[in-house]
Scaffold this motif. Structure first.
Motif, short mmCIF file in Angstrom:
data_model
loop_
_atom_site.label_atom_id
_atom_site.label_comp_id
_atom_site.label_asym_id
_atom_site.label_seq_id
_atom_site.Cartn_x
_atom_site.Cartn_y
_atom_site.Cartn_z
N MET A 1 0.86 -1.20 0.00
CA MET A 1 0.00 0.00 0.00
C MET A 1 0.89 1.24 0.00
O MET A 1 1.77 1.39 0.82
CB MET A 1 -0.90 0.00 1.24
N ASN A 2 0.66 2.17 -0.95
CA ASN A 2 1.55 3.33 -1.06
C ASN A 2 1.11 4.46 -0.14
O ASN A 2 0.06 4.41 0.48
CB ASN A 2 1.61 3.82 -2.51
N LYS A 3 1.94 5.50 -0.11
CA LYS A 3 1.68 6.61 0.83
C LYS A 3 0.41 7.36 0.46
O LYS A 3 -0.28 7.89 1.33
CB LYS A 3 2.87 7.57 0.84
N GLU A 4 0.09 7.44 -0.87
CA GLU A 4 -1.12 8.15 -1.26
C GLU A 4 -2.35 7.50 -0.63
O GLU A 4 -3.27 8.16 -0.17
CB GLU A 4 -1.25 8.17 -2.78
N ASN A 5 -2.35 6.15 -0.61
CA ASN A 5 -3.47 5.46 0.01
C ASN A 5 -3.51 5.68 1.51
O ASN A 5 -4.57 5.77 2.11
CB ASN A 5 -3.38 3.96 -0.28
N MET B 1 0.58 11.48 9.38
CA MET B 1 0.80 10.23 8.66
C MET B 1 2.17 9.64 8.96
O MET B 1 2.30 8.43 9.23
CB MET B 1 0.63 10.46 7.16
N HIS B 2 3.21 10.46 8.95
CA HIS B 2 4.56 9.96 9.19
C HIS B 2 4.74 9.49 10.64
O HIS B 2 5.39 8.47 10.90
CB HIS B 2 5.59 11.04 8.84
N ILE B 3 4.16 10.24 11.60
CA ILE B 3 4.23 9.81 13.00
C ILE B 3 3.48 8.50 13.18
O ILE B 3 3.91 7.59 13.91
CB ILE B 3 3.67 10.90 13.94
N GLN B 4 2.34 8.37 12.51
CA GLN B 4 1.54 7.16 12.61
C GLN B 4 2.31 5.95 12.09
O GLN B 4 2.31 4.87 12.70
CB GLN B 4 0.26 7.34 11.80
N LEU B 5 2.98 6.11 10.96
CA LEU B 5 3.78 5.02 10.40
C LEU B 5 4.95 4.66 11.31
O LEU B 5 5.28 3.49 11.50
CB LEU B 5 4.30 5.42 9.02
N LEU B 6 5.58 5.68 11.90
CA LEU B 6 6.73 5.46 12.75
C LEU B 6 6.34 4.73 14.04
O LEU B 6 7.02 3.79 14.47
CB LEU B 6 7.40 6.80 13.09
N MET B 7 5.23 5.13 14.65
CA MET B 7 4.85 4.60 15.96
C MET B 7 3.89 3.42 15.88
O MET B 7 3.60 2.79 16.89
CB MET B 7 4.21 5.71 16.81
N GLU B 8 3.38 3.13 14.68
CA GLU B 8 2.40 2.05 14.50
C GLU B 8 1.19 2.25 15.40
O GLU B 8 0.84 1.41 16.24
CB GLU B 8 3.05 0.68 14.76
N VAL B 9 0.55 3.41 15.22
CA VAL B 9 -0.65 3.74 15.97
C VAL B 9 -1.79 3.99 15.00
O VAL B 9 -1.58 4.33 13.84
CB VAL B 9 -0.42 4.98 16.87
N VAL B 10 -3.02 3.81 15.50
CA VAL B 10 -4.21 3.92 14.66
C VAL B 10 -5.28 4.71 15.39
O VAL B 10 -5.27 4.81 16.62
CB VAL B 10 -4.77 2.52 14.30
#
Length: 481
Positions: A1-5, A466-475
């Motif tokens: 899944m790419n960043k745009e998605n 978005m970048h913090i979410q990817l880094l920390m694996e939070v939803v």
């Protein structure tokens, strides 16, 4: 899944992780929903309340209260007066809580009485000032008692104190990010240790009084101070030890018991130490222990360390939840309302609270932070009680199952004004100006993000989130708590 998605999902409060963590069937296995852990039972909840009310104050504040009042008698009077004020304030909160049944405490009361701006500034102040500074004060208290046995007869170096405080903040933050259940177990154990050591000190004090150790409790008002501002600062330190009186059960089971305990602990200190010796002590409970419990004097500082660690854990737990709710309601950046997909804890909110606490311990000491905390806290306590007074005239139709005499609310409001203004008039300090600026700086975020909800503001935050979410694996949470 790419960043745009990912960005697309993020804009509608979903994410690449939320699709992985939703309660759907993936590979024939049901995946746990992304909601906060709720592994806090009744016993753990009671321990959290006790741990919030009886924190580090009784081991730190006696010296500050005595320094401002100048004598044993006035200092004991301040401790009793703080208990009375906390009781009267709690009575006002009981009426507010039964009249305004929305959840949120002071935020809900201020929103109902004075509108969204004042309520938002309280929420902002709690997250940016009150919770982190409370965590920092308790961590510094822990550090002072943890270091004291290694520096007998002298004050530990400042760098040692601050490094220890930063370390305990990091450890507690990590525990609360990993597991709610683990944080609850930590709280339960250290609350028991806290009650144990308070009982030990009280029993020892009673035994010393029975042996005739009353020299320091005679002519107790000889050198007392009646300065307008000093009494206010003494109340700051005393009321810090009572912080938590606005909890629902505090008025019923907490404040009278806490007041008696605090008074007896202070009397125990004075049975063995003169006022001068208490003021010179780097850690009051350690000095008391060295003189009373030798050769097992290490027991008291050990359990005081346990007590302050438990109080710090409780502060971190509640501070993280408050920050999480503020992010969920749109009063802070959205990332603070996200949940760890691995541990189901409000990791971003807990880490944000811990980071601010570490920043606070760097330039300040305990007394400065207590003044900083109390100045802001009692400003909002006064406004909250003012809501009760104003609504007596503007919202007469509201049901009031509990109705306190108007004079009590007026007295609490007047004392709150005194506590805010007296120290500034007597001893103007920069921390009060900094505190006011911190509070008002919330308007910088309120106008674009909360009031106008400007698109450009959201567009700026979206890629950062978005970048913090990817880094920390939070939803984002799937349902509102």
């Amino acid at each position: 899944m790419n960043k745009e998605n990912v960005i697309k999902r993020n804009s509608c409060q979903c994410s690449v992780f939320s699709s992985m963590a939703s309660p759907s069937q993936q590979g024939g296995k049901e995946v746990k929903a992304t909601v906060l852990q709720k592994d806090v039972g009744l016993f753990s909840g009671i321990c959290l309340i006790v741990g919030t009310m009886i924190g580090s104050g009784i081991f730190i504040s006696p010296k500050a209260v005595l320094a401002e009042t100048g004598a044993v008698g006035p200092s004991l009077c301040v401790w009793v007066a703080c208990g009375v004020l906390a009781t009267l304030g709690a009575l006002c909160y009981v009426e507010l809580g039964t009249m305004i049944t929305k959840s949120g405490g002071e935020y809900a009361y201020l929103l109902e009485g004075f509108g969204s701006i004042i309520a938002y500034l309280y929420s902002w102040t709690s997250i940016i000032v009150l919770r982190p500074s409370s965590f920092a004060i308790i961590a510094l208290s822990f550090a002072e008692y943890a270091a004291a046995p290694f520096y007998p007869g002298c004050i530990p170096p400042v760098i040692v104190i601050k490094c220890l405080a930063a370390a305990v903040i990091l450890i507690i933050t990590l525990v609360n990010c990993i597991s709610v259940k683990l944080a609850s177990y930590v709280q339960n154990f250290f609350t028991g240790a806290k009650l144990f050591i308070i009982c030990v000190i009280i029993i020892a004090g009673i035994a010393l009084l029975a042996q005739g150790k009353t020299k320091n409790l005679t002519n107790t008002f000889g050198d007392g101070s009646t300065s307008f501002g000093n009494i206010g600062l003494a109340f700051y330190s005393g009321l810090w030890a009572y912080d938590g009186w606005n909890l629902p059960l505090a008025i019923i089971i907490g404040i009278p018991l806490v007041t008696i305990c605090y008074l007896l602990v202070n009397i125990a200190y004075f049975t063995i130490m003169t006022p001068t010796e208490l003021l010179q002590s780097p850690a009051v409970a350690v000095t008391f222990s060295d003189r009373v419990f030798y050769p097992v004097s290490w027991v008291v500082p050990l359990f005081v360390v346990f007590s302050t660690f438990g109080a710090a854990n409780g502060s971190c737990f509640t501070g993280g939840r408050l920050t999480y709710v503020a992010g969920r309601e749109g009063h802070m950046v959205k990332i603070l309302s996200y949940i760890s997909m691995k541990h189901f804890t409000p990791a971003p909110a807990v880490m944000f609270n811990g980071l601010l606490s570490i920043l606070y311990i760097m330039p300040a000491d305990i007394d400065i932070l207590i003044n900083y905390f109390s100045f802001a806290q009692w400003g909002f306590y006064g406004l909250t009680v003012l809501v009760l007074m104003v609504m007596r005239f503007t919202r007469k139709e509201l049901n009031r199952p509990v109705k306190v005499p108007f004079v009590i609310a007026l007295l609490v409001f007047v004392v709150s004004c005194y506590l805010v203004l007296a120290p500034i008039i007597q001893k103007p300090k920069l921390e009060y100006l900094y505190c006011i600026l911190f509070i008002l700086s919330g308007l910088i975020l309120y106008v674009p993000f909360v009031h106008y909800k400007l698109r450009w503001a959201r567009n700026i935050m979206r890629p950062i989130t978005m970048h913090i979410q990817l880094l920390m694996e939070v939803v984002p949470p799937e349902t509102k708590e």
